[in-house]
Design a protein around this motif. Structure first.
Motif, short mmCIF file in Angstrom:
data_model
loop_
_atom_site.label_atom_id
_atom_site.label_comp_id
_atom_site.label_asym_id
_atom_site.label_seq_id
_atom_site.Cartn_x
_atom_site.Cartn_y
_atom_site.Cartn_z
N ASN A 86 35.36 26.86 36.71
CA ASN A 86 36.75 27.09 37.09
C ASN A 86 36.75 28.10 38.23
O ASN A 86 36.79 29.30 38.00
N PRO A 87 36.67 27.64 39.50
CA PRO A 87 36.60 28.56 40.64
C PRO A 87 37.75 29.55 40.62
O PRO A 87 38.83 29.26 40.09
N LEU A 88 37.54 30.72 41.21
CA LEU A 88 38.59 31.74 41.16
C LEU A 88 38.64 32.55 42.43
O LEU A 88 37.69 32.60 43.22
N THR A 89 39.79 33.20 42.60
CA THR A 89 39.99 34.19 43.65
C THR A 89 40.51 35.45 42.99
O THR A 89 41.43 35.39 42.17
N MET A 90 39.92 36.59 43.31
CA MET A 90 40.33 37.87 42.72
C MET A 90 40.77 38.82 43.81
O MET A 90 40.14 38.91 44.87
N ASN A 91 41.84 39.54 43.56
CA ASN A 91 42.32 40.59 44.44
C ASN A 91 42.11 41.93 43.77
O ASN A 91 42.10 42.03 42.53
N PRO A 92 41.93 43.00 44.55
CA PRO A 92 41.67 44.31 43.94
C PRO A 92 42.89 44.82 43.18
O PRO A 92 44.02 44.66 43.62
N SER A 93 42.62 45.42 42.03
CA SER A 93 43.69 46.07 41.28
C SER A 93 44.01 47.40 41.95
O SER A 93 43.39 47.78 42.94
N GLY A 94 44.93 48.15 41.35
CA GLY A 94 45.31 49.44 41.93
C GLY A 94 44.15 50.41 42.02
O GLY A 94 44.11 51.27 42.89
N SER A 95 43.17 50.28 41.11
CA SER A 95 42.00 51.16 41.13
C SER A 95 40.85 50.55 41.92
O SER A 95 39.73 51.04 41.88
N ILE A 96 41.14 49.45 42.64
CA ILE A 96 40.13 48.70 43.40
C ILE A 96 39.05 48.18 42.46
O ILE A 96 37.86 48.24 42.75
N PHE A 97 39.44 47.70 41.29
CA PHE A 97 38.52 47.05 40.37
C PHE A 97 38.88 45.58 40.32
O PHE A 97 39.98 45.23 39.95
N TYR A 98 37.97 44.73 40.71
CA TYR A 98 38.28 43.31 40.79
C TYR A 98 38.41 42.70 39.40
O TYR A 98 37.68 43.04 38.48
N TYR A 99 39.37 41.84 39.24
CA TYR A 99 39.60 41.24 37.94
C TYR A 99 40.35 39.93 38.10
O TYR A 99 40.86 39.61 39.18
N THR A 100 40.44 39.16 37.03
CA THR A 100 41.30 37.99 37.01
C THR A 100 42.22 38.10 35.82
O THR A 100 41.80 38.44 34.72
N ASN A 101 43.51 37.87 36.04
CA ASN A 101 44.47 37.98 34.94
C ASN A 101 44.89 36.60 34.45
O ASN A 101 45.92 36.45 33.80
N SER A 102 44.09 35.58 34.76
CA SER A 102 44.38 34.23 34.30
C SER A 102 43.96 34.10 32.84
O SER A 102 43.50 35.05 32.21
N SER A 103 44.09 32.91 32.28
CA SER A 103 43.68 32.68 30.90
C SER A 103 42.17 32.89 30.79
O SER A 103 41.46 32.90 31.80
N PRO A 104 41.65 33.08 29.56
CA PRO A 104 40.21 33.32 29.39
C PRO A 104 39.37 32.28 30.11
O PRO A 104 39.70 31.10 30.16
N ARG A 105 38.25 32.74 30.66
CA ARG A 105 37.36 31.85 31.39
C ARG A 105 36.72 30.84 30.44
O ARG A 105 36.43 31.16 29.28
N PRO A 106 36.50 29.60 30.88
CA PRO A 106 35.79 28.64 30.04
C PRO A 106 34.36 29.10 29.82
O PRO A 106 33.77 29.76 30.67
N HIS A 107 33.82 28.79 28.64
CA HIS A 107 32.43 29.14 28.37
C HIS A 107 31.65 27.87 28.01
O HIS A 107 32.09 27.11 27.15
N PRO A 108 30.54 27.59 28.67
CA PRO A 108 29.92 28.43 29.71
C PRO A 108 30.72 28.44 31.01
O PRO A 108 31.45 27.50 31.29
N GLY A 109 30.58 29.52 31.75
CA GLY A 109 31.35 29.65 32.97
C GLY A 109 30.79 28.86 34.13
O GLY A 109 31.45 28.71 35.16
#
Length: 274
Positions: A86-109
């Motif tokens: 499931n390809p993704l794009t992440m933008n920096p949070s306020g603390s410049i910590f990259y994250y994704t706020n989408s639904s849980p990643r499929p496993h295996p990723g």
């Protein structure tokens, strides 16, 4: 940046996730001291830096005993990773910590052997492209027997070798003083992914001399890594699958309360029975 999955003692513990950040340097206190080296293994000890007066928030103790600014996190713009299930794009949070706020990643990723590509958008530095490869989940060796760790004896670590190693290598970390004072640990890096590796007896003995505490850990990580040079130093993209093995360390009975200990012993601050 890191993309990977974790595998615990049960299938329900498995997960996939992506995380990462870029700092403008490393805190001096986070850089361990190399005590010795044998083959792929290194024995490290934590360093204790002392500053007087104490450092205020936003500072850390430097090599000279004087407080210095703590390295700040930086934006590298939008980060995209392709090749995942499931390809993704992440933008920096306020603390410049990259994250994704989408639904849980499929496993295996990702699929084993998949070509993974990480690209940064720039931000505070020039854009970079880093490559990774999908890896098989790391699985305990046949029988899943508990690993015995004793002073004066080599420690053989086993895991299931993959059908195809590809670009993956193994990283092993042994720590028998996680809850003590300034302790040490062993890391064996760039280990061939053959399903077995032995940590030398002399290094295990030296680790014992640095102290014991409760709930020791032995972790095997399968990973690929690629890096690029940016202004502060090295930026790395790792694809990992980790497994914490069940171990028994001679001389340690771990505890969280007195009831965990044999009759006549109590649980100490270092989480051992004495």
């Amino acid at each position: 940046d890191e993309a990977g999955g974790g595998t615990g003692s049960t299938p329900a513990a498995a997960f996939a996730g992506v995380r990462g950040r870029v700092c403008g340097g490393g805190g001096p206190g986070n850089i361990p001291k190399e005590v010795s080296k044998t083959g792929e293994c290194r024995l490290y000890s934590a360093r204790t830096l002392f500053c007087s007066p104490s450092c205020v928030p936003g500072e850390t103790c430097g090599e000279s005993g004087k407080c210095i600014p703590y390295p700040k996190t930086h934006s590298v713009g939008a980060v995209t990773i392709t090749g995942l299930n499931n390809p993704l794009t992440m933008n920096p949070s306020g603390s410049i910590f990259y994250y994704t706020n989408s639904s849980p990643r499929p496993h295996p990723g990702f699929d084993a052997g998949a070509d993974l590509v990480l690209k940064t958008g720039g931000g505070d530095y020039q854009p970079v492209t880093l490559l990774g490869q999908g890896i098989e989940p790391v699985v305990a060796g046949a029988g899943g027997a508990k690993v015995l760790v004793e002073s004066g004896k080599a420690v053989t670590v086993t895991w299931k070798a993959p059908a195809s190693t590809g670009a993956a290598r193994i990283h092993i970390e042994l720590n028998i003083n996680q809850h003590g004072g300034t302790g040490g640990w062993i890391t064996c890096d760039d280990v061939p992914d053959t399903g077995s590796y032995t940590i030398p007896a002399a290094m295990v003995t030296a680790l014992y001399k640095m102290g014991l505490s409760g709930f020791p850990g032995l972790t095997v990580t399968r990973r690929t890594a690629d890096s690029a040079t940016i202004a502060p130093g090295c930026m790395q993209f790792t694809v990992v699958s980790s497994l914490e093995l069940d171990i028994s360390v001679s001389g340690i009975t771990s505890c969280t309360k007195d009831g965990d200990c044999p009759t006549g012993q109590t649980c100490q601050k270092d989480l051992t029975c004495k």
